[in-house]
Structures are given as structure tokens and as C-alpha cells.
Design a protein around this motif. Structure first.
Motif, PDB file in Angstrom:
ATOM      1  N   TYR A   1      -3.211   9.353  -0.041  1.00  0.00           N
ATOM      2  CA  TYR A   1      -3.093  10.662  -0.254  1.00  0.00           C
ATOM      3  C   TYR A   1      -2.355  11.340   0.962  1.00  0.00           C
ATOM      4  O   TYR A   1      -1.998  12.374   0.911  1.00  0.00           O
ATOM      5  CB  TYR A   1      -4.211  11.399  -0.808  1.00  0.00           C
ATOM      6  N   THR A   2      -2.707  10.765   2.182  1.00  0.00           N
ATOM      7  CA  THR A   2      -1.873  11.451   3.304  1.00  0.00           C
ATOM      8  C   THR A   2      -0.880  10.364   4.023  1.00  0.00           C
ATOM      9  O   THR A   2      -0.213  11.154   4.870  1.00  0.00           O
ATOM     10  CB  THR A   2      -3.174  11.575   4.313  1.00  0.00           C
ATOM     11  N   ASP A   3      -0.724   9.406   3.618  1.00  0.00           N
ATOM     12  CA  ASP A   3       0.061   8.269   4.317  1.00  0.00           C
ATOM     13  C   ASP A   3       1.114   7.636   3.524  1.00  0.00           C
ATOM     14  O   ASP A   3       0.717   6.750   2.553  1.00  0.00           O
ATOM     15  CB  ASP A   3      -0.629   7.203   5.119  1.00  0.00           C
ATOM     16  N   PRO A   4       2.191   8.014   3.574  1.00  0.00           N
ATOM     17  CA  PRO A   4       3.322   7.540   2.644  1.00  0.00           C
ATOM     18  C   PRO A   4       3.598   5.921   2.904  1.00  0.00           C
ATOM     19  O   PRO A   4       4.404   5.391   2.217  1.00  0.00           O
ATOM     20  CB  PRO A   4       4.522   8.246   3.125  1.00  0.00           C
ATOM     21  N   LYS A   5       2.982   5.570   4.061  1.00  0.00           N
ATOM     22  CA  LYS A   5       3.364   3.947   4.272  1.00  0.00           C
ATOM     23  C   LYS A   5       2.254   3.083   3.916  1.00  0.00           C
ATOM     24  O   LYS A   5       2.168   1.864   4.208  1.00  0.00           O
ATOM     25  CB  LYS A   5       3.692   3.858   5.756  1.00  0.00           C
ATOM     26  N   LEU A   6       1.245   3.639   2.946  1.00  0.00           N
ATOM     27  CA  LEU A   6      -0.008   2.754   2.590  1.00  0.00           C
ATOM     28  C   LEU A   6      -0.173   3.206   1.083  1.00  0.00           C
ATOM     29  O   LEU A   6       0.008   4.325   0.524  1.00  0.00           O
ATOM     30  CB  LEU A   6      -1.325   3.275   3.368  1.00  0.00           C
ATOM     31  N   PHE A   7      -0.336   2.028   0.428  1.00  0.00           N
ATOM     32  CA  PHE A   7      -0.500   2.119  -1.263  1.00  0.00           C
ATOM     33  C   PHE A   7      -1.999   1.376  -1.202  1.00  0.00           C
ATOM     34  O   PHE A   7      -2.133   0.322  -0.703  1.00  0.00           O
ATOM     35  CB  PHE A   7       0.510   1.322  -1.980  1.00  0.00           C
ATOM     36  N   ALA A   8      -2.562   1.867  -2.323  1.00  0.00           N
ATOM     37  CA  ALA A   8      -3.776   1.009  -2.544  1.00  0.00           C
ATOM     38  C   ALA A   8      -3.697   0.527  -3.882  1.00  0.00           C
ATOM     39  O   ALA A   8      -3.206   1.018  -4.838  1.00  0.00           O
ATOM     40  CB  ALA A   8      -5.033   2.369  -2.775  1.00  0.00           C
ATOM     41  N   VAL A   9      -4.005  -0.562  -3.963  1.00  0.00           N
ATOM     42  CA  VAL A   9      -4.165  -1.494  -5.185  1.00  0.00           C
ATOM     43  C   VAL A   9      -5.751  -1.434  -5.759  1.00  0.00           C
ATOM     44  O   VAL A   9      -6.711  -1.843  -4.926  1.00  0.00           O
ATOM     45  CB  VAL A   9      -3.836  -3.151  -5.170  1.00  0.00           C
ATOM     46  N   TYR A  10      -6.223  -0.969  -6.939  1.00  0.00           N
ATOM     47  CA  TYR A  10      -7.377  -0.585  -7.047  1.00  0.00           C
ATOM     48  C   TYR A  10      -7.800  -0.906  -8.703  1.00  0.00           C
ATOM     49  O   TYR A  10      -6.976  -1.162  -9.619  1.00  0.00           O
ATOM     50  CB  TYR A  10      -7.768   0.854  -7.233  1.00  0.00           C
ATOM     51  N   SER A  11      -8.922  -1.013  -8.874  1.00  0.00           N
ATOM     52  CA  SER A  11      -9.426  -1.348 -10.206  1.00  0.00           C
ATOM     53  C   SER A  11      -9.537   0.075 -11.114  1.00  0.00           C
ATOM     54  O   SER A  11     -10.176   0.914 -10.453  1.00  0.00           O
ATOM     55  CB  SER A  11     -10.768  -2.222 -10.359  1.00  0.00           C
ATOM     56  N   GLY A  12      -9.560   0.079 -12.307  1.00  0.00           N
ATOM     57  CA  GLY A  12      -9.694   1.005 -13.025  1.00  0.00           C
ATOM     58  C   GLY A  12      -8.380   1.582 -13.712  1.00  0.00           C
ATOM     59  O   GLY A  12      -7.411   1.438 -13.371  1.00  0.00           O
TER      60      GLY A  12
ATOM     61  N   ALA B   1     -13.273   6.914  -7.452  1.00  0.00           N
ATOM     62  CA  ALA B   1     -13.992   7.322  -8.605  1.00  0.00           C
ATOM     63  C   ALA B   1     -15.020   6.374  -9.236  1.00  0.00           C
ATOM     64  O   ALA B   1     -14.757   4.990  -8.845  1.00  0.00           O
ATOM     65  CB  ALA B   1     -12.657   7.711  -9.704  1.00  0.00           C
ATOM     66  N   GLN B   2     -15.701   6.795  -9.725  1.00  0.00           N
ATOM     67  CA  GLN B   2     -17.060   6.019 -10.238  1.00  0.00           C
ATOM     68  C   GLN B   2     -16.545   4.891 -11.139  1.00  0.00           C
ATOM     69  O   GLN B   2     -15.661   5.231 -11.963  1.00  0.00           O
ATOM     70  CB  GLN B   2     -17.814   6.730 -11.005  1.00  0.00           C
ATOM     71  N   GLY B   3     -16.921   3.649 -10.756  1.00  0.00           N
ATOM     72  CA  GLY B   3     -16.544   2.553 -11.465  1.00  0.00           C
ATOM     73  C   GLY B   3     -15.456   1.710 -10.909  1.00  0.00           C
ATOM     74  O   GLY B   3     -14.805   0.569 -11.330  1.00  0.00           O
ATOM     75  N   GLU B   4     -14.562   2.447 -10.104  1.00  0.00           N
ATOM     76  CA  GLU B   4     -13.453   1.886  -9.680  1.00  0.00           C
ATOM     77  C   GLU B   4     -13.702   1.381  -8.194  1.00  0.00           C
ATOM     78  O   GLU B   4     -14.596   1.475  -7.314  1.00  0.00           O
ATOM     79  CB  GLU B   4     -12.339   2.864  -9.387  1.00  0.00           C
ATOM     80  N   LYS B   5     -12.810   0.220  -7.801  1.00  0.00           N
ATOM     81  CA  LYS B   5     -12.926  -0.276  -6.426  1.00  0.00           C
ATOM     82  C   LYS B   5     -11.433  -0.386  -5.842  1.00  0.00           C
ATOM     83  O   LYS B   5     -10.750  -0.767  -6.543  1.00  0.00           O
ATOM     84  CB  LYS B   5     -13.495  -1.753  -6.638  1.00  0.00           C
ATOM     85  N   ILE B   6     -11.424  -0.318  -4.618  1.00  0.00           N
ATOM     86  CA  ILE B   6     -10.045  -0.726  -3.796  1.00  0.00           C
ATOM     87  C   ILE B   6     -10.077  -2.157  -3.708  1.00  0.00           C
ATOM     88  O   ILE B   6     -10.835  -2.942  -3.068  1.00  0.00           O
ATOM     89  CB  ILE B   6     -10.084   0.116  -2.416  1.00  0.00           C
ATOM     90  N   ILE B   7      -8.962  -2.791  -4.243  1.00  0.00           N
ATOM     91  CA  ILE B   7      -8.903  -4.269  -4.175  1.00  0.00           C
ATOM     92  C   ILE B   7      -8.237  -4.611  -2.793  1.00  0.00           C
ATOM     93  O   ILE B   7      -8.608  -5.674  -2.128  1.00  0.00           O
ATOM     94  CB  ILE B   7      -7.690  -4.893  -5.365  1.00  0.00           C
ATOM     95  N   ALA B   8      -7.194  -3.796  -2.463  1.00  0.00           N
ATOM     96  CA  ALA B   8      -6.221  -4.035  -1.221  1.00  0.00           C
ATOM     97  C   ALA B   8      -5.541  -3.007  -1.049  1.00  0.00           C
ATOM     98  O   ALA B   8      -5.252  -1.874  -1.692  1.00  0.00           O
ATOM     99  CB  ALA B   8      -5.161  -5.292  -1.615  1.00  0.00           C
TER     100      ALA B   8
END
Length: 121
Positions: free
Chosen positions: A15-26, A38-45
Motif C-alpha cells: 500500500y505504500t511501496d510501488p516496488k513491493l508486492f505481496a503474495v498472500y493466501s485468501g 485480513a482474518q484467515g489470510e497469510k502473507i506467503i512471500a
């Protein structure tokens, strides 16, 4: 195979860094940062792009390569599930008796990829 976080895995920009992406579950997008999921989600990478070298290691230097890496990571559960699902069909009698060498090589590579993903030797 039960040790990894089940899919779907998705990609969302930080949300603040255009050079960073999150891969998340959910299934739904969320504000990606290290402290909020968010509840039930996890950052994978977290896949990031730095200029040149970081800590002595070469880094991804283009947004296109960063996104390609994030897409590949986020597709991992789907790719594994597809390989596991298709293997019984390619390992029937046809495979052993009639398959051409390139097909046999591809099947061996698929077996190896499944073993690698499951942490098997």
C-alpha cells in the motif's frame, strides 16, 4: 503436501511501496503490508524490486520481472494440484510402452517437481 498454506494465492501491491508486492493466501485483496493481514489470510512471500545490488546480492531490477516472479509464486498451489491430478493418466500402460523419449522426460520432470514441492527426495 499438507505443510504448505493452501491456495488460492494472490498478488497485491504494497500500500505504500510501488516496488513491493505481496503474495498472500485468501480470495480477496487486502492492504498488503507486514503488519496487517485480513482474518484467515497469510502473507506467503514479498516480492520486491531494488536497484542493482542489495547486501551484495543481485536483485530484480524491472517491474516486469518482479511481477513475473510474483505470478509464478502465486500459481504454485495450482501448478502442483494440476500435476498431481494428471500424473495417474500419463503413468498408465501407454507411458511405459509407447511414449516417445521427450514425453518420458517431461513426465520425469513432472515427478521431480512434485517431489520437490512435497519435500520428498
Amino acid at each position: 503436501m499438507k505443510n504448505y498454506t493452501p491456495g488460492p494465492w494472490n498478488i497485491h501491491p504494497h500500500y505504500t511501496d510501488p516496488k513491493l508486492f505481496a503474495v498472500y493466501s485468501g480470495p480477496q485483496p487486502f492492504v498488503a503490508c507486514s503488519t496487517y493481514v485480513a482474518q484467515g489470510e497469510k502473507i506467503i512471500a514479498e516480492v520486491d524490486m531494488k536497484l542493482g545490488v542489495s547486501g551484495g546480492y543481485p536483485c530484480v531490477t524491472s517491474r516486469e520481472e518482479m511481477m513475473a516472479n510474483a505470478r509464478l509464486i502465486s500459481s504454485a498451489p495450482d501448478l502442483l494440484a494440476a500435476l498431481v491430478e494428471i500424473m495417474p493418466f500419463v503413468e498408465e500402460d501407454y507411458f511405459e510402452s509407447c511414449a516417445l523419449p521427450p514425453f518420458k522426460l517431461a513426465v520425469e520432470q513432472a515427478r521431480s517437481a512434485i517431489s520437490k514441492a512435497k519435500g520428498s527426495p
